[in-house]
Design a protein around this motif. Structure first.
Motif, mmCIF file in Angstrom:
data_model
loop_
_atom_site.group_PDB
_atom_site.id
_atom_site.type_symbol
_atom_site.label_atom_id
_atom_site.label_comp_id
_atom_site.label_asym_id
_atom_site.label_seq_id
_atom_site.Cartn_x
_atom_site.Cartn_y
_atom_site.Cartn_z
ATOM 1 N N SER A 17 0.985 -1.178 -0.096
ATOM 2 C CA SER A 17 -0.180 -0.176 0.017
ATOM 3 C C SER A 17 0.988 1.229 -0.264
ATOM 4 O O SER A 17 2.017 1.047 0.096
ATOM 5 C CB SER A 17 -0.919 -0.016 1.353
ATOM 6 N N ARG A 18 0.376 2.680 -0.005
ATOM 7 C CA ARG A 18 0.991 3.531 -0.095
ATOM 8 C C ARG A 18 1.539 3.892 1.161
ATOM 9 O O ARG A 18 2.766 4.033 1.174
ATOM 10 C CB ARG A 18 0.224 4.938 -0.651
ATOM 11 N N ALA A 19 0.962 3.467 2.425
ATOM 12 C CA ALA A 19 1.471 3.673 3.533
ATOM 13 C C ALA A 19 2.667 2.772 3.920
ATOM 14 O O ALA A 19 3.749 3.032 4.233
ATOM 15 C CB ALA A 19 0.467 3.567 4.516
ATOM 16 N N GLU A 20 2.437 1.463 3.284
ATOM 17 C CA GLU A 20 3.563 0.527 3.662
ATOM 18 C C GLU A 20 4.816 0.756 2.883
ATOM 19 O O GLU A 20 5.942 0.596 3.290
ATOM 20 C CB GLU A 20 3.019 -0.679 3.007
ATOM 21 N N LEU A 21 4.521 1.281 1.483
ATOM 22 C CA LEU A 21 5.758 1.890 0.607
ATOM 23 C C LEU A 21 6.646 2.764 1.530
ATOM 24 O O LEU A 21 7.684 2.788 1.468
ATOM 25 C CB LEU A 21 5.304 2.382 -0.570
ATOM 26 N N ILE A 22 5.761 4.015 1.861
ATOM 27 C CA ILE A 22 6.605 5.049 2.780
ATOM 28 C C ILE A 22 7.241 4.360 3.706
ATOM 29 O O ILE A 22 8.305 4.870 4.151
ATOM 30 C CB ILE A 22 5.564 6.142 3.165
ATOM 31 N N GLU A 23 6.341 3.534 4.592
ATOM 32 C CA GLU A 23 7.188 2.949 5.943
ATOM 33 C C GLU A 23 8.392 2.209 5.483
ATOM 34 O O GLU A 23 9.471 2.640 6.219
ATOM 35 C CB GLU A 23 6.053 1.960 6.463
ATOM 36 N N GLU A 24 8.397 1.781 4.542
ATOM 37 C CA GLU A 24 9.758 0.909 3.962
ATOM 38 C C GLU A 24 10.759 1.763 3.626
ATOM 39 O O GLU A 24 11.902 1.478 4.132
ATOM 40 C CB GLU A 24 9.522 0.005 2.872
ATOM 41 N N ILE A 25 10.534 3.001 2.779
ATOM 42 C CA ILE A 25 11.529 3.907 2.439
ATOM 43 C C ILE A 25 12.092 4.462 3.736
ATOM 44 O O ILE A 25 13.220 4.780 4.180
ATOM 45 C CB ILE A 25 10.895 4.812 1.592
ATOM 46 N N VAL A 26 11.129 4.757 4.792
ATOM 47 C CA VAL A 26 11.612 5.499 6.115
ATOM 48 C C VAL A 26 12.487 4.461 6.928
ATOM 49 O O VAL A 26 13.532 5.048 7.623
ATOM 50 C CB VAL A 26 10.209 5.819 6.973
ATOM 51 N N ARG A 27 11.964 3.429 6.920
ATOM 52 C CA ARG A 27 12.929 2.178 7.524
ATOM 53 C C ARG A 27 14.409 2.316 7.036
ATOM 54 O O ARG A 27 15.489 2.368 7.774
ATOM 55 C CB ARG A 27 12.328 0.842 7.451
ATOM 56 N N MET A 28 14.354 2.430 5.787
ATOM 57 C CA MET A 28 15.859 2.345 5.009
ATOM 58 C C MET A 28 16.498 3.525 5.312
ATOM 59 O O MET A 28 17.853 3.340 5.635
ATOM 60 C CB MET A 28 15.775 2.112 3.364
ATOM 61 N N VAL A 29 15.986 4.615 5.240
ATOM 62 C CA VAL A 29 16.741 5.977 5.583
ATOM 63 C C VAL A 29 17.057 5.884 6.961
ATOM 64 O O VAL A 29 18.190 6.138 7.303
ATOM 65 C CB VAL A 29 15.576 7.171 5.468
ATOM 66 N N ALA A 30 16.227 5.360 7.992
ATOM 67 C CA ALA A 30 16.421 5.459 9.428
ATOM 68 C C ALA A 30 17.750 4.600 9.649
ATOM 69 O O ALA A 30 18.829 4.667 10.373
ATOM 70 C CB ALA A 30 15.300 5.146 10.258
ATOM 71 N N ALA A 31 17.760 3.425 9.060
ATOM 72 C CA ALA A 31 18.806 2.434 9.067
ATOM 73 C C ALA A 31 20.168 2.880 8.422
ATOM 74 O O ALA A 31 21.413 2.753 9.256
ATOM 75 C CB ALA A 31 18.552 1.090 8.464
#
Length: 212
Positions: free
Chosen positions: A189-203
Motif C-alpha cells: 500500500s502507499r503507507a507501507e511503501l513510505i514505511e519501508e523507505i523510512v525504515r531504510m533511511v533510518a537504518a
C-alpha cells in the motif's frame, strides 16, 4: 494618450501574458503524457502539439528542441519536489523518525500524486539534462533530509559527508522503487511503501550515528 504606455490586450478576459503561460503549461502537460505513454525517442513535436491542442508554432515559441521540453519538465518537477521537502522540514517533529516520515511522505506524494511524475524522475536519471535537473534535485533533497535529521545535534564533517552520501544513494533507489510501485511491480500500500523507505533511511542514518 502617452505612446510609451504599455497596452495589455485581453481576449475573453485572459491577458496576453496569461495566454502564453497557459500554452506553455499545456505543452508541458502534453509532453509529460507523451513521455509516460512511450519513450523519450517516441516523443515528437507533432504529438506534443496535438495533445496540447496547439499548432507547432506555439511549441517553438517556448522550446527550440524536444530536449528543451525535457529539461523544462525536469525543472518543473525538481521545483515541486524541493518545495515539498522544504515544507516538510518546516513542520515540527519530535524525533528523527518523525522528521524522516514527514520528509519522505511529502516527496513521495509529489511523485505519485501524478503517476507520470515518478516515471519522469526515473527517466531523467539517464537523460542529457540529468546534471542540471534531477542531479541537482538528488543532492538538494539529500542535503535537506540530513539537515532535518541533524538540526538539533552536532555532527563531525566526516559524519556529515557519510550521511549525505547515504541519503543520496537512498533517494536514487527510492525513486526507482516508487516508479516500480506505480507500475504495479511492488505489492504494497502507499503507507507501507513510505514505511519501508523510512525504515531504510533510518537504518542508513544509524550506520553513521547509532545514537539517533
Amino acid at each position: 494618450m502617452n505612446d510609451s504606455t504599455a497596452v495589455v490586450r485581453t481576449f475573453r478576459g485572459v491577458s496576453a501574458a496569461e495566454r502564453v503561460r497557459l500554452r506553455r503549461d499545456a505543452l508541458l502537460d502534453a509532453g509529460l503524457s507523451a513521455l509516460a505513454d512511450g519513450t523519450r525517442a517516441s516523443v515528437t513535436v507533432d504529438d506534443v502539439s496535438a495533445r496540447a491542442g496547439l499548432s507547432k508554432r506555439y511549441f517553438y515559441e517556448h522550446f527550440h528542441t524536444r530536449n528543451d521540453l525535457f529539461v523544462a519538465l525536469g525543472e518543473r518537477l525538481v521545483d515541486e519536489v524541493t518545495a515539498a521537502a522544504r515544507a516538510a522540514i518546516a513542520t515540527p517533529a519530535p524525533d528523527m523518525l518523525s522528521r524522516v516520515q514527514e520528509m519522505v511522505g511529502s516527496v513521495v506524494s509529489v511523485l505519485i500524486s501524478d503517476t507520470r511524475n515518478a516515471r519522469l524522475f526515473v527517466d531523467m536519471m539517464g537523460g542529457d539534462e540529468r546534471k542540471d535537473t534531477v542531479g541537482r534535485a538528488e543532492h538538494a533533497i539529500a542535503a535537506m533530509l540530513i539537515d532535518a535529521v541533524v538540526s538539533d545535534i552536532e555532527v563531525t564533517e566526516k559524519e556529515r559527508i557519510r550521511l549525505d552520501v547515504a541519503a543520496l544513494m537512498l533517494i536514487v533507489g527510492a525513486a526507482q522503487a516508487i516508479s516500480d510501485w506505480v507500475d504495479g511491480g511492488i505489492e504494497l500500500s502507499r503507507a507501507e511503501l513510505i514505511e519501508e523507505i523510512v525504515r531504510m533511511v533510518a537504518a542508513a542514518i544509524r550506520t553513521v550515528r547509532p545514537d539517533l
